[in-house]
Scaffold this motif. Structure first.
Motif, PDB file in Angstrom:
ATOM      1  N   ALA A 143       0.803  -1.220   0.000  1.00 47.66           N
ATOM      2  CA  ALA A 143       0.000   0.000   0.000  1.00 47.66           C
ATOM      3  C   ALA A 143       0.836   1.269   0.000  1.00 47.66           C
ATOM      4  CB  ALA A 143      -0.936  -0.011   1.209  1.00 47.66           C
ATOM      5  N   GLU A 144       1.961   1.257   0.722  1.00 45.02           N
ATOM      6  CA  GLU A 144       2.704   2.493   0.961  1.00 45.02           C
ATOM      7  C   GLU A 144       3.175   3.187  -0.316  1.00 45.02           C
ATOM      8  OE1 GLU A 144       6.069   4.230   4.059  1.00 45.02           O
ATOM      9  OE2 GLU A 144       5.920   2.063   3.723  1.00 45.02           O
ATOM     10  N   PRO A 145       3.686   2.471  -1.333  1.00 41.62           N
ATOM     11  CA  PRO A 145       4.104   3.176  -2.554  1.00 41.62           C
ATOM     12  C   PRO A 145       2.956   3.916  -3.230  1.00 41.62           C
ATOM     13  CG  PRO A 145       5.059   0.991  -2.483  1.00 41.62           C
ATOM     14  CD  PRO A 145       4.053   1.042  -1.379  1.00 41.62           C
ATOM     15  N   LEU A 146       1.767   3.323  -3.229  1.00 40.40           N
ATOM     16  CA  LEU A 146       0.625   3.976  -3.859  1.00 40.40           C
ATOM     17  C   LEU A 146       0.116   5.144  -3.021  1.00 40.40           C
ATOM     18  CD1 LEU A 146      -1.278   0.858  -5.223  1.00 40.40           C
ATOM     19  CD2 LEU A 146       0.194   2.437  -6.467  1.00 40.40           C
ATOM     20  N   TYR A 147       0.170   5.010  -1.708  1.00 40.83           N
ATOM     21  CA  TYR A 147      -0.171   6.148  -0.849  1.00 40.83           C
ATOM     22  C   TYR A 147       0.796   7.313  -1.110  1.00 40.83           C
ATOM     23  CZ  TYR A 147      -3.299   3.206   1.998  1.00 40.83           C
ATOM     24  OH  TYR A 147      -4.306   2.394   2.436  1.00 40.83           O
ATOM     25  N   GLY A 148       2.080   6.992  -1.205  1.00 40.44           N
ATOM     26  CA  GLY A 148       3.077   8.031  -1.459  1.00 40.44           C
ATOM     27  C   GLY A 148       2.876   8.699  -2.805  1.00 40.44           C
ATOM     28  N   PHE A 149       2.545   7.910  -3.810  1.00 38.71           N
ATOM     29  CA  PHE A 149       2.290   8.455  -5.146  1.00 38.71           C
ATOM     30  C   PHE A 149       1.076   9.370  -5.139  1.00 38.71           C
ATOM     31  CE2 PHE A 149      -0.244   7.942  -9.065  1.00 38.71           C
ATOM     32  CZ  PHE A 149       0.606   8.555  -9.968  1.00 38.71           C
ATOM     33  N   GLU A 150      -0.003   8.927  -4.521  1.00 39.72           N
ATOM     34  CA  GLU A 150      -1.230   9.730  -4.487  1.00 39.72           C
ATOM     35  C   GLU A 150      -1.004  11.051  -3.759  1.00 39.72           C
ATOM     36  OE1 GLU A 150      -4.668  11.450  -2.690  1.00 39.72           O
ATOM     37  OE2 GLU A 150      -3.312  10.150  -1.554  1.00 39.72           O
ATOM     38  N   THR A 151      -0.250  11.021  -2.669  1.00 37.73           N
ATOM     39  CA  THR A 151       0.047  12.252  -1.933  1.00 37.73           C
ATOM     40  C   THR A 151       0.834  13.225  -2.796  1.00 37.73           C
ATOM     41  OG1 THR A 151       0.082  11.075   0.183  1.00 37.73           O
ATOM     42  CG2 THR A 151       1.188  13.211   0.104  1.00 37.73           C
ATOM     43  N   LEU A 152       1.821  12.717  -3.529  1.00 37.53           N
ATOM     44  CA  LEU A 152       2.672  13.580  -4.345  1.00 37.53           C
ATOM     45  C   LEU A 152       1.896  14.201  -5.502  1.00 37.53           C
ATOM     46  CD1 LEU A 152       5.306  14.851  -5.128  1.00 37.53           C
ATOM     47  CD2 LEU A 152       6.065  12.667  -6.077  1.00 37.53           C
ATOM     48  N   ILE A 153       1.098  13.420  -6.219  1.00 36.96           N
ATOM     49  CA  ILE A 153       0.378  14.014  -7.352  1.00 36.96           C
ATOM     50  C   ILE A 153      -0.704  14.972  -6.871  1.00 36.96           C
ATOM     51  CG2 ILE A 153       0.885  12.155  -8.973  1.00 36.96           C
ATOM     52  CD1 ILE A 153      -1.969  11.133  -8.554  1.00 36.96           C
ATOM     53  N   THR A 154      -1.225  14.751  -5.658  1.00 37.68           N
ATOM     54  CA  THR A 154      -2.168  15.714  -5.097  1.00 37.68           C
ATOM     55  C   THR A 154      -1.485  17.057  -4.890  1.00 37.68           C
ATOM     56  OG1 THR A 154      -3.478  13.986  -4.002  1.00 37.68           O
ATOM     57  CG2 THR A 154      -3.677  16.237  -3.140  1.00 37.68           C
ATOM     58  N   LYS A 155      -0.250  17.044  -4.381  1.00 34.58           N
ATOM     59  CA  LYS A 155       0.517  18.281  -4.213  1.00 34.58           C
ATOM     60  C   LYS A 155       0.766  18.956  -5.564  1.00 34.58           C
ATOM     61  CE  LYS A 155       1.158  18.211   0.263  1.00 34.58           C
ATOM     62  NZ  LYS A 155       0.595  19.288   1.135  1.00 34.58           N
ATOM     63  N   ILE A 156       1.021  18.162  -6.590  1.00 36.09           N
ATOM     64  CA  ILE A 156       1.270  18.721  -7.918  1.00 36.09           C
ATOM     65  C   ILE A 156       0.013  19.402  -8.451  1.00 36.09           C
ATOM     66  CG2 ILE A 156       1.824  18.142 -10.316  1.00 36.09           C
ATOM     67  CD1 ILE A 156       3.501  15.783  -9.133  1.00 36.09           C
ATOM     68  N   ILE A 157      -1.128  18.764  -8.285  1.00 35.32           N
ATOM     69  CA  ILE A 157      -2.392  19.355  -8.729  1.00 35.32           C
ATOM     70  C   ILE A 157      -2.660  20.664  -8.000  1.00 35.32           C
ATOM     71  CG2 ILE A 157      -4.899  19.024  -8.771  1.00 35.32           C
ATOM     72  CD1 ILE A 157      -4.272  15.970  -9.060  1.00 35.32           C
ATOM     73  N   ILE A 158      -2.452  20.666  -6.683  1.00 36.87           N
ATOM     74  CA  ILE A 158      -2.625  21.896  -5.901  1.00 36.87           C
ATOM     75  C   ILE A 158      -1.658  22.969  -6.389  1.00 36.87           C
ATOM     76  CG2 ILE A 158      -2.438  22.916  -3.603  1.00 36.87           C
ATOM     77  CD1 ILE A 158      -3.248  20.194  -2.455  1.00 36.87           C
ATOM     78  N   GLY A 159      -0.455  22.549  -6.784  1.00 32.62           N
ATOM     79  CA  GLY A 159       0.520  23.499  -7.310  1.00 32.62           C
ATOM     80  C   GLY A 159       0.019  24.190  -8.567  1.00 32.62           C
ATOM     81  N   TYR A 160      -0.575  23.423  -9.482  1.00 31.59           N
ATOM     82  CA  TYR A 160      -1.135  24.021 -10.694  1.00 31.59           C
ATOM     83  C   TYR A 160      -2.258  25.002 -10.353  1.00 31.59           C
ATOM     84  CZ  TYR A 160       1.331  21.342 -14.270  1.00 31.59           C
ATOM     85  OH  TYR A 160       2.291  20.837 -15.117  1.00 31.59           O
ATOM     86  N   GLU A 161      -3.092  24.630  -9.413  1.00 35.67           N
ATOM     87  CA  GLU A 161      -4.171  25.537  -9.028  1.00 35.67           C
ATOM     88  C   GLU A 161      -3.611  26.809  -8.384  1.00 35.67           C
ATOM     89  OE1 GLU A 161      -7.075  25.197 -10.054  1.00 35.67           O
ATOM     90  OE2 GLU A 161      -7.039  23.100 -10.678  1.00 35.67           O
TER      91      GLU A 161
END
Length: 291
Positions: A143-161
């Motif tokens: 689970a941990e790699p996918l949790y880490g991935f989801e957290t990172l791309i969420t930050k990227i999306i927030i960055g674009y906004e």
């Protein structure tokens, strides 16, 4: 950039696929994710022999340990761009958070490889019937790699906004900043090349990131999905991959396809590098741009 990187200043390098090498006090580099001690001349040799890029470089200075995320495209260490650009504080924080979570994901990959190798070594010692030569790959539910991935791309999306505010300030065509990154881009009047570059970043990074986030959060039973794989190289070396579907827009796990070999760390790291490139184009001199 990586081939000219001052590797002598660092003692640990983590690559794509969880490959990690450490420098012994003698100056010799060794693979961490190998069943038996396996040396390598330098990080550049890892790149050419395994076809992977360095993601994270770590070392020690007088006061503490330091770590730097390398660019997936080209240019300087990403932290340097963050420190050199005149960024709004919220955006500067988000970019720092992206680097933190990208480093964390790279370490998760390396740690999973190390854990796996240690477990395999114990099994080999205790079971003479286990043949190293026949072991090619193993699938695990992690689970941990996918949790880490989801957290990172969420930050990227927030960055674009978040970056829509400096975009609007520089290229606005009205009084009020639109409520989304996409609406901001549609409403601004850009020079032709800048507009094309922003559109490419939107199509190749921002929109796919949103699809992956939605896929992970809504349509994946992480505890029962076998998306994580270990692959063997050179009879001794184990690599890790958290697979991502080619078609994350699908709403059923049975419809996902994995033909393109997409990996969570590589995808997220490339998105981070792309976001830094876009920020440099909008607010800086564009030295990081791949355009």
């Amino acid at each position: 950039m990586a081939n000219k990187f001052p590797w002598e200043q660092f003692d640990k390098v983590t690559f794509e696929r969880g490959i990690c090498i450490k420098k012994h006090k003698t100056g010799e580099w060794f693979y961490v994710n190998s069943e038996d001690p396996m040396s390598v001349s330098d990080p550049s040799t890892v790149m050419t022999s395994l076809g992977v890029r360095p993601v994270l470089a770590e070392g020690s200075n007088i006061d503490a340990r330091v770590s730097f995320v390398l660019p997936a495209i080209r240019g300087k260490l990403l932290e340097i761009y963050r420190s050199e650009l005149n960024l709004p504080e919220p955006l500067k924080y988000l970019m720092g958070s992206m680097l933190y979570h990208c480093s964390a994901l790279a370490r998760i990959y390396a740690d999973e490889c190390t854990r796996f190798v240690e477990q395999r070594s114990i099994k080999i010692v205790g079971d003479d019937t286990l043949s190293r030569e026949k072991e090619k790959g193993v699938v695990e539910r992690l689970a941990e790699p996918l949790y880490g991935f989801e957290t990172l791309i969420t930050k990227i999306i927030i960055g674009y906004e978040s970056i829509r505010h400096p975009i609007w300030k520089k290229y606005k065509s009205g009084k009020n900043t639109p409520r989304s990154f996409v609406d901001t881009v549609k409403s601004c009047k850009f020079p032709s090349e800048i507009g094309k570059r922003i559109q490419l970043s939107t199509e190749n990074c921002y929109l796919p990131a949103k699809k992956f986030k939605n896929c992970i959060q809504r349509h994946v039973d992480i505890g029962s999905s076998s998306w994580c794989m270990f692959e063997k190289k050179f009879q001794l070396l184990w690599l890790f991959m958290a697979r991502l579907p080619d078609n994350p827009e699908e709403k059923s796990a049975s419809d996902f396809k994995f033909d393109q070999g997409l990996d969570a760390l590589t995808v997220a790291w490339e998105y981070v590098s792309e976001f830094f490139a876009l920020t440099d184009i909008i607010l800086g001199k564009g030295n990081l741009s791949s355009a």
